[in-house]
Every structure is written in C-alpha cells, then in structure tokens.
Design a protein around this motif. Structure first.
Motif, PDB file in Angstrom:
ATOM      1  N   MET A  89       0.824  -1.208   0.000  1.00 29.62           N
ATOM      2  CA  MET A  89       0.000   0.000   0.000  1.00 29.62           C
ATOM      3  C   MET A  89       0.857   1.256   0.000  1.00 29.62           C
ATOM      4  O   MET A  89       0.533   2.248  -0.670  1.00 29.62           O
ATOM      5  CB  MET A  89      -0.941   0.000   1.206  1.00 29.62           C
ATOM      6  N   LEU A  90       1.954   1.230   0.740  1.00 28.72           N
ATOM      7  CA  LEU A  90       2.854   2.383   0.774  1.00 28.72           C
ATOM      8  C   LEU A  90       3.478   2.610  -0.603  1.00 28.72           C
ATOM      9  O   LEU A  90       3.573   3.753  -1.079  1.00 28.72           O
ATOM     10  CB  LEU A  90       3.942   2.155   1.824  1.00 28.72           C
ATOM     11  N   LEU A  91       3.888   1.533  -1.255  1.00 29.18           N
ATOM     12  CA  LEU A  91       4.470   1.640  -2.590  1.00 29.18           C
ATOM     13  C   LEU A  91       3.446   2.189  -3.585  1.00 29.18           C
ATOM     14  O   LEU A  91       3.756   3.088  -4.383  1.00 29.18           O
ATOM     15  CB  LEU A  91       4.979   0.282  -3.065  1.00 29.18           C
ATOM     16  N   LEU A  92       2.219   1.670  -3.561  1.00 27.95           N
ATOM     17  CA  LEU A  92       1.189   2.137  -4.494  1.00 27.95           C
ATOM     18  C   LEU A  92       0.858   3.607  -4.252  1.00 27.95           C
ATOM     19  O   LEU A  92       0.654   4.370  -5.201  1.00 27.95           O
ATOM     20  CB  LEU A  92      -0.075   1.280  -4.354  1.00 27.95           C
ATOM     21  N   ALA A  93       0.811   4.008  -2.967  1.00 30.20           N
ATOM     22  CA  ALA A  93       0.538   5.411  -2.648  1.00 30.20           C
ATOM     23  C   ALA A  93       1.632   6.309  -3.223  1.00 30.20           C
ATOM     24  O   ALA A  93       1.355   7.378  -3.786  1.00 30.20           O
ATOM     25  CB  ALA A  93       0.437   5.593  -1.138  1.00 30.20           C
ATOM     26  N   TYR A  94       2.875   5.867  -3.088  1.00 35.08           N
ATOM     27  CA  TYR A  94       3.991   6.642  -3.642  1.00 35.08           C
ATOM     28  C   TYR A  94       3.891   6.724  -5.170  1.00 35.08           C
ATOM     29  O   TYR A  94       4.097   7.793  -5.766  1.00 35.08           O
ATOM     30  CB  TYR A  94       5.324   6.010  -3.236  1.00 35.08           C
ATOM     31  N   LEU A  95       3.560   5.607  -5.823  1.00 38.20           N
ATOM     32  CA  LEU A  95       3.446   5.608  -7.282  1.00 38.20           C
ATOM     33  C   LEU A  95       2.341   6.559  -7.749  1.00 38.20           C
ATOM     34  O   LEU A  95       2.473   7.207  -8.795  1.00 38.20           O
ATOM     35  CB  LEU A  95       3.165   4.182  -7.784  1.00 38.20           C
ATOM     36  N   ILE A  96       1.265   6.650  -6.970  1.00 39.18           N
ATOM     37  CA  ILE A  96       0.186   7.565  -7.326  1.00 39.18           C
ATOM     38  C   ILE A  96       0.689   9.008  -7.372  1.00 39.18           C
ATOM     39  O   ILE A  96       0.293   9.791  -8.245  1.00 39.18           O
ATOM     40  CB  ILE A  96      -0.991   7.421  -6.336  1.00 39.18           C
ATOM     41  N   THR A  97       1.594   9.365  -6.449  1.00 35.63           N
ATOM     42  CA  THR A  97       2.095  10.746  -6.414  1.00 35.63           C
ATOM     43  C   THR A  97       3.018  11.065  -7.591  1.00 35.63           C
ATOM     44  O   THR A  97       3.440  12.214  -7.746  1.00 35.63           O
ATOM     45  CB  THR A  97       2.853  11.031  -5.101  1.00 35.63           C
ATOM     46  N   ARG A  98       3.329  10.095  -8.411  1.00 37.02           N
ATOM     47  CA  ARG A  98       4.129  10.356  -9.611  1.00 37.02           C
ATOM     48  C   ARG A  98       3.256  10.801 -10.784  1.00 37.02           C
ATOM     49  O   ARG A  98       3.767  11.096 -11.859  1.00 37.02           O
ATOM     50  CB  ARG A  98       4.915   9.093  -9.990  1.00 37.02           C
ATOM     51  N   ASN A  99       1.926  10.860 -10.567  1.00 33.63           N
ATOM     52  CA  ASN A  99       1.011  11.373 -11.577  1.00 33.63           C
ATOM     53  C   ASN A  99       0.857  12.882 -11.400  1.00 33.63           C
ATOM     54  O   ASN A  99       0.895  13.404 -10.280  1.00 33.63           O
ATOM     55  CB  ASN A  99      -0.365  10.700 -11.436  1.00 33.63           C
ATOM     56  N   ASP A 100       0.649  13.582 -12.506  1.00 36.65           N
ATOM     57  CA  ASP A 100       0.560  15.044 -12.475  1.00 36.65           C
ATOM     58  C   ASP A 100      -0.506  15.541 -11.507  1.00 36.65           C
ATOM     59  O   ASP A 100      -0.291  16.525 -10.788  1.00 36.65           O
ATOM     60  CB  ASP A 100       0.279  15.591 -13.882  1.00 36.65           C
ATOM     61  N   ASN A 101      -1.668  14.897 -11.491  1.00 33.98           N
ATOM     62  CA  ASN A 101      -2.767  15.366 -10.646  1.00 33.98           C
ATOM     63  C   ASN A 101      -2.597  15.006  -9.169  1.00 33.98           C
ATOM     64  O   ASN A 101      -3.417  15.400  -8.341  1.00 33.98           O
ATOM     65  CB  ASN A 101      -4.101  14.794 -11.153  1.00 33.98           C
ATOM     66  N   TRP A 102      -1.553  14.234  -8.858  1.00 34.42           N
ATOM     67  CA  TRP A 102      -1.347  13.800  -7.472  1.00 34.42           C
ATOM     68  C   TRP A 102       0.043  14.166  -6.945  1.00 34.42           C
ATOM     69  O   TRP A 102       0.383  13.816  -5.809  1.00 34.42           O
ATOM     70  CB  TRP A 102      -1.521  12.281  -7.378  1.00 34.42           C
ATOM     71  N   GLU A 103       0.840  14.854  -7.726  1.00 36.35           N
ATOM     72  CA  GLU A 103       2.241  15.041  -7.350  1.00 36.35           C
ATOM     73  C   GLU A 103       2.428  15.865  -6.081  1.00 36.35           C
ATOM     74  O   GLU A 103       3.476  15.770  -5.415  1.00 36.35           O
ATOM     75  CB  GLU A 103       3.022  15.661  -8.509  1.00 36.35           C
ATOM     76  N   GLU A 104       1.446  16.686  -5.721  1.00 38.17           N
ATOM     77  CA  GLU A 104       1.555  17.488  -4.498  1.00 38.17           C
ATOM     78  C   GLU A 104       0.768  16.894  -3.332  1.00 38.17           C
ATOM     79  O   GLU A 104       0.688  17.498  -2.261  1.00 38.17           O
ATOM     80  CB  GLU A 104       1.081  18.909  -4.777  1.00 38.17           C
ATOM     81  N   ALA A 105       0.194  15.726  -3.534  1.00 31.86           N
ATOM     82  CA  ALA A 105      -0.578  15.089  -2.461  1.00 31.86           C
ATOM     83  C   ALA A 105       0.335  14.655  -1.319  1.00 31.86           C
ATOM     84  O   ALA A 105       1.488  14.266  -1.539  1.00 31.86           O
ATOM     85  CB  ALA A 105      -1.342  13.884  -3.007  1.00 31.86           C
ATOM     86  N   LYS A 106      -0.161  14.724  -0.096  1.00 33.16           N
ATOM     87  CA  LYS A 106       0.593  14.310   1.080  1.00 33.16           C
ATOM     88  C   LYS A 106       0.287  12.849   1.402  1.00 33.16           C
ATOM     89  O   LYS A 106      -0.834  12.379   1.196  1.00 33.16           O
ATOM     90  CB  LYS A 106       0.220  15.189   2.279  1.00 33.16           C
ATOM     91  N   LEU A 107       1.295  12.137   1.893  1.00 40.88           N
ATOM     92  CA  LEU A 107       1.115  10.758   2.337  1.00 40.88           C
ATOM     93  C   LEU A 107       1.133  10.734   3.859  1.00 40.88           C
ATOM     94  O   LEU A 107       2.005  11.333   4.491  1.00 40.88           O
ATOM     95  CB  LEU A 107       2.220   9.852   1.792  1.00 40.88           C
ATOM     96  N   ARG A 108       0.178  10.021   4.451  1.00 43.77           N
ATOM     97  CA  ARG A 108       0.143   9.876   5.899  1.00 43.77           C
ATOM     98  C   ARG A 108       0.032   8.397   6.239  1.00 43.77           C
ATOM     99  O   ARG A 108      -0.865   7.700   5.749  1.00 43.77           O
ATOM    100  CB  ARG A 108      -1.042  10.635   6.499  1.00 43.77           C
ATOM    101  N   VAL A 109       0.968   7.913   7.062  1.00 47.84           N
ATOM    102  CA  VAL A 109       0.982   6.509   7.462  1.00 47.84           C
ATOM    103  C   VAL A 109       0.384   6.389   8.858  1.00 47.84           C
ATOM    104  O   VAL A 109       0.913   6.952   9.824  1.00 47.84           O
ATOM    105  CB  VAL A 109       2.420   5.943   7.448  1.00 47.84           C
ATOM    106  N   LEU A 110      -0.722   5.674   8.968  1.00 49.20           N
ATOM    107  CA  LEU A 110      -1.433   5.510  10.236  1.00 49.20           C
ATOM    108  C   LEU A 110      -1.125   4.133  10.796  1.00 49.20           C
ATOM    109  O   LEU A 110      -1.607   3.119  10.297  1.00 49.20           O
ATOM    110  CB  LEU A 110      -2.939   5.678  10.014  1.00 49.20           C
TER     111      LEU A 110
END
Length: 211
Positions: free
Chosen positions: A161-182
């Motif tokens: 899940m952490l890897l997929l979340a990181y890969l999502i941020t490599r998209n233009d519409n998600w590049e500024e999204a923050k990741l939070r690990v709970l």
C-alpha cells in the motif's frame, strides 16, 4: 478486469495512477462461454475495450479471452500472461456493485473464487470500491489539498500500500498530495514508536508523515 463499459473509465484511471509511469497495464475482459460463437464475441469485446481506452487516452493494452467460467479465465490468464521474464504481478478488480440481498449469489461466489485463484497464483490483488459521488469528490480536490492515508500493520500488505501510494504521487494530478501513514501496530502513541515508524519510511525513501 472489467466487463462493463460504464465502470471501466474509473478502473482505467485508477490503474494509470498506481502504475505511476513505471509499468504496463492491460485491460482484460473474460467472456464466459465455449464454442465457435465466442470468436466473434471476442473480436467485438476487444474492439469495445480499445474504444474505451482510446476515448480516455489511457496507456493500456486490450485483451479479451473466453473460458467456461470466470475463475478458469483468471487462472489461465495469470499463468500465461507476459513476455519472457516480464509477468503480471498485480490484478485490479472493480468491487461488486451494491447487493440487494444478504444471500451470497452465484455472481458473488464466482467473484470470490476468482480473487482466491489470483491470490493462490501469487498476484497482488487491488479492489477499487468507488461510487460516482466519491469519485467526483476526489476529482474536484486540487492536488496540493489531497492526502493519501496508508493503514500500517508492518506486513507485506502495508508495504504494498505504501508503494502504491507513492506511485500515485508520480502522476501530475497527485504530485503534491501528502502521504500519511497511520500505524495500528503500537499499543500507545509515543516518541519512540513514532521514531521507529519514521525510520522505516526513511529506509524505503518515501516521504510520508507517520502517525
């Protein structure tokens, strides 16, 4: 895997997000049936897949196969898909639509068996559960205001899940999204537990906020 054009756009969009510009995506449809008639249906279904991919300008390949049932189709595809050492490693399904009864029907049982078939053959399984309203809400939020939460149990699923979340941020519409690990693996919140989690994130070099 997508059998319905109406729900395929969301599935293809999500596939492009988790691909993160570093993989290959194939849109698959399994037709249930046997005999010569299936050849014509296969050609028609592949043309529909290609049309949906082209209309949305997605980077994906269409593939249609037929089998006596969905489970056999999934098993056949997972075992044979790929070129040389390049094999499919992750399968993305749509979640079943809202059920109208509490009784597990044939459709639901077939879906469950297909998930187990993919799992036994070593595939990662991702299931997209997104209503049209929920999808619209996400789509309307600017990139800098988006946040992806990863529930952490420190197991193989958490790392995926952490890897997929990181890969999502490599998209233009998600590049500024923050990741939070709970993290749910600690008995209580402390500086030590937060530091342990931060160390894990530093080791995998993924910028995320531990909590």
């Amino acid at each position: 895997f997508s059998n319905h054009s109406r729900r395929r756009k969301q599935l293809l969009s999500f596939a492009s997000w988790i691909q993160g510009g570093s993989g290959l995506t194939t849109a698959v449809r399994v037709l249930e049936g046997e005999g010569p008639k299936m050849l014509k249906l296969q050609v028609e279904a592949e043309a529909e897949l290609q049309r949906d991919i082209s209309e949305q300008n997605f980077s994906a390949f269409p593939l249609v196969l037929f089998a006596s049932n969905l489970q056999i189709g999934v098993q056949s595809l997972v075992q044979s898909f790929g070129i040389g050492p390049l094999k499919g490693n992750t399968i993305l399904f749509n979640w079943l639509e809202q059920l109208h009864t509490g009784v597990l029907g044939l459709k639901e049982a077939s879906y469950t068996r297909s998930l187990w078939a993919a799992f036994r053959l070593g595939c990662n399984i991702v299931v997209l559960n997104a209503s049209e309203e929920g999808w619209y809400k996400v789509d309307s939020v600017p990139s800098e205001e988006r946040r992806i939460d990863i529930w952490w149990w420190d197991d193989s699923t958490s790392h995926l899940m952490l890897l997929l979340a990181y890969l999502i941020t490599r998209n233009d519409n998600w590049e500024e999204a923050k990741l939070r690990v709970l993290a749910t693996t600690y008995e209580k919140k402390s500086e030590k537990s937060t530091e342990e989690l931060r160390k894990i994130l530093d080791e995998v070099r993924i910028p995320a906020e531990p909590e």
